[in-house]
Design a protein around this motif. Structure first.
Motif, short mmCIF file in Angstrom:
data_model
loop_
_atom_site.label_atom_id
_atom_site.label_comp_id
_atom_site.label_asym_id
_atom_site.label_seq_id
_atom_site.Cartn_x
_atom_site.Cartn_y
_atom_site.Cartn_z
N GLN A 17 11.07 -2.45 1.17
CA GLN A 17 9.62 -2.49 1.51
C GLN A 17 8.77 -2.30 0.21
O GLN A 17 9.04 -1.28 -0.54
N TYR A 24 4.66 -2.57 -0.91
CA TYR A 24 2.88 -2.83 -0.55
C TYR A 24 2.07 -2.83 -1.78
O TYR A 24 2.71 -2.26 -2.95
N GLN A 65 -1.73 -1.58 -2.68
CA GLN A 65 -2.81 -0.85 -2.19
C GLN A 65 -4.14 -0.83 -3.04
O GLN A 65 -3.84 -0.50 -4.37
N CYS A 123 0.57 -6.68 2.56
CA CYS A 123 1.77 -6.42 2.95
C CYS A 123 2.49 -7.89 3.13
O CYS A 123 1.83 -8.67 2.86
N PRO A 138 1.30 -8.60 7.49
CA PRO A 138 0.25 -7.71 8.00
C PRO A 138 0.37 -7.60 9.72
O PRO A 138 -0.47 -6.62 10.28
N LEU A 175 2.89 -0.80 9.46
CA LEU A 175 3.31 0.11 8.21
C LEU A 175 4.43 0.73 8.37
O LEU A 175 4.92 1.40 9.29
N SER A 176 5.02 1.10 7.09
CA SER A 176 6.28 1.97 7.15
C SER A 176 5.54 3.56 7.57
O SER A 176 4.51 3.84 7.27
N PRO A 193 -4.81 -3.61 7.04
CA PRO A 193 -3.53 -4.31 6.49
C PRO A 193 -3.73 -5.74 6.35
O PRO A 193 -4.48 -6.30 7.16
N ARG A 207 -2.21 -9.53 4.05
CA ARG A 207 -1.36 -10.04 3.23
C ARG A 207 -1.72 -9.82 1.93
O ARG A 207 -2.74 -9.39 1.50
N TYR A 208 -0.78 -9.95 0.87
CA TYR A 208 -0.76 -9.33 -0.39
C TYR A 208 -1.83 -9.96 -1.22
O TYR A 208 -2.59 -9.32 -1.68
#
Length: 425
Positions: free
Chosen positions: A135, A137, A139, A162, A165, A169-170, A186, A188-189
């Protein structure tokens, strides 16, 4: 209880780690620099931020510092948070973050969550090679120099990039974010990575609008400070809009984002010519102080001595990255200078004719003019009458309107500021 780690104990990592620890989480701050870690353990912080000393000290055993990468092993969430250096063109050196990730990943529990907190260009997180971790992410960080403690302990929202999305979330990451009681967005990256740039673009746009129209005010006898309240009452603009004119864009972070979008636009064929206009406007307004002091003092008195209050690029920080004050000084070669800044030593100027003073008023003795080029709050507490009594000349350039204009005029000072003509004072 979720255990949180931060890798990289410079400004971003240290402030963020202290913020997470303030919410009750056991937090581990890692940095390979053993001297830095020793100083942190001794309570000697490498950066200045209002309130940071207290925030770190009050965390007690919840916040620990280490140079042993294995101490990150028990962490459920690990933030990668080194400050990313930029060059003169605003390009980020992401080799720093790649090297740090390569160093820490082998020490982490395979179930740990890796979160990239440092600002990176769109596409970085998805392309990241960290196969040992299931995992990861991205931020968005929105710390502001001089207000970083406030921003990290009272965030407006969290933007989380993420892989998917739509997926939850974890749980460990969600636990950390929920502790701050703010919206979590959340996406997408690539969207999250661009969201950070978008925030700064809106800020640059506001600064450019303020600077452009403030200069018009100076030319026609209007007063920008009278116009701003009308704009903030317009719901399309908003009460929190940044509409204060200044000496251009500084600090490095905004410049980095402009350069990033220019590179993307060139590579992808999109139109980013507005960025060129913003940069040109920023350079023009940055040079306001040098232009004005030449017009009102140096053209007639080339042997004048100048007093300058403020060397940092903004108040409440020791950073001089792209400082308008230093840019102004560079345009005034061979001028004797008397300098004061509460956090920056006068030696950064590198001038034989530049002398630093510990007290503001002492810097005024024998000076033909004063330029207040960093709006430190302490300068606002100094009465214009006291300035007039110590200053040899009468000219004061105060682009950020630190002093009260009416009080300055009453003290007999020739007062110049952004957003209004000297005749309108």
């Amino acid at each position: 209880m979720t255990v949180v780690g931060f890798a990289g104990m410079t400004h971003l990592g240290l402030v963020s780690a202290a913020g997470v620890a303030s919410k009750g989480f056991r937090t581990v701050g890692y940095d390979a620099n053993t001297q830095l870690v020793a100083e942190l353990k001794a309570g000697q912080l490498p950066v200045f931020e209002p309130g940071l000393d207290d925030l770190v000290r009050d965390k007690g055993e919840r916040l620990s510092f280490t140079s042993a990468v294995g101490d990150l092993g028990p962490c459920d969430v690990v933030y990668v948070a080194p400050d990313i250096p930029t060059d003169a063109d605003g390009r980020s050196d992401v080799a720093v973050i790649h090297a740090l990730i390569e160093r820490i990943v082998p020490a982490l529990n395979p179930s740990a969550v890796l979160v990239v907190l440092s600002q990176v260009e769109p596409g970085f997180t998805r392309a990241l090679q960290a196969p040992a971790l299931r995992q990861r992410y991205y931020q968005v960080e929105t710390l502001v120099f001089g207000r970083a403690v406030e921003r990290t302990t009272q965030p407006e929202r969290y933007i989380v990039g993420c892989a998917d999305p739509r997926a939850p979330l974890s749980p460990h990451l969600a636990t950390v974010l929920r502790a701050f009681d703010c919206p979590v967005l959340p996406m997408r990256y690539e969207s999250a990575e661009l969201a950070k740039i978008a925030i700064n673009f809106c800020l640059v746009s506001s600064v450019s609008v303020a600077n452009t129209l403030a200069e018009v005010c100076e030319a026609i006898g209007a007063d920008w400070s009278e116009i701003v309240p009308a704009l903030k009452l317009d719901r399309r603009i908003g009460a929190y809009s940044y509409l204060k004119p200044g000496l251009g864009i500084a600090g490095g972070n905004l410049e980095r984002d402009l350069a990033t979008v220019e590179r993307i636009a060139e590579a992808k064929g999109t139109d980013a010519r507005v960025v060129q206009a913003w940069k040109a406007n920023s350079r023009h307004r940055r040079d306001w102080a040098a232009r004005t002091i030449k017009q009102v003092v140096l053209d007639a008195h080339p042997d004048a001595t100048l007093a300058i209050w403020g060397l940092a690029y903004k108040e409440n920080t020791h950073s001089i990255k792209n400082s308008p004050s230093l840019a102004t000084i560079d345009q005034l070669p061979d001028i004797p200078l008397r300098l004061h800044d509460p956090m920056v030593e006068a030696g950064v100027v590198g001038r034989v004719k530049a002398q630093g003073f510990a007290r503001e008023l002492d810097a005024l003795d024998g000076a033909n003019a004063l330029m207040i080029l960093t709006p430190w709050p302490q300068y606002a507490k100094i009465a214009p009458g006291d300035i007039a009594a110590r200053l040899k000349g009468k000219v004061v350039l105060d682009p950020y309107a630190v002093l009260d204009a009416d009080a300055a005029a009453a003290a007999g000072l020739a007062y110049y500021t952004l957003g209004r003509s000297a005749q309108a004072l």
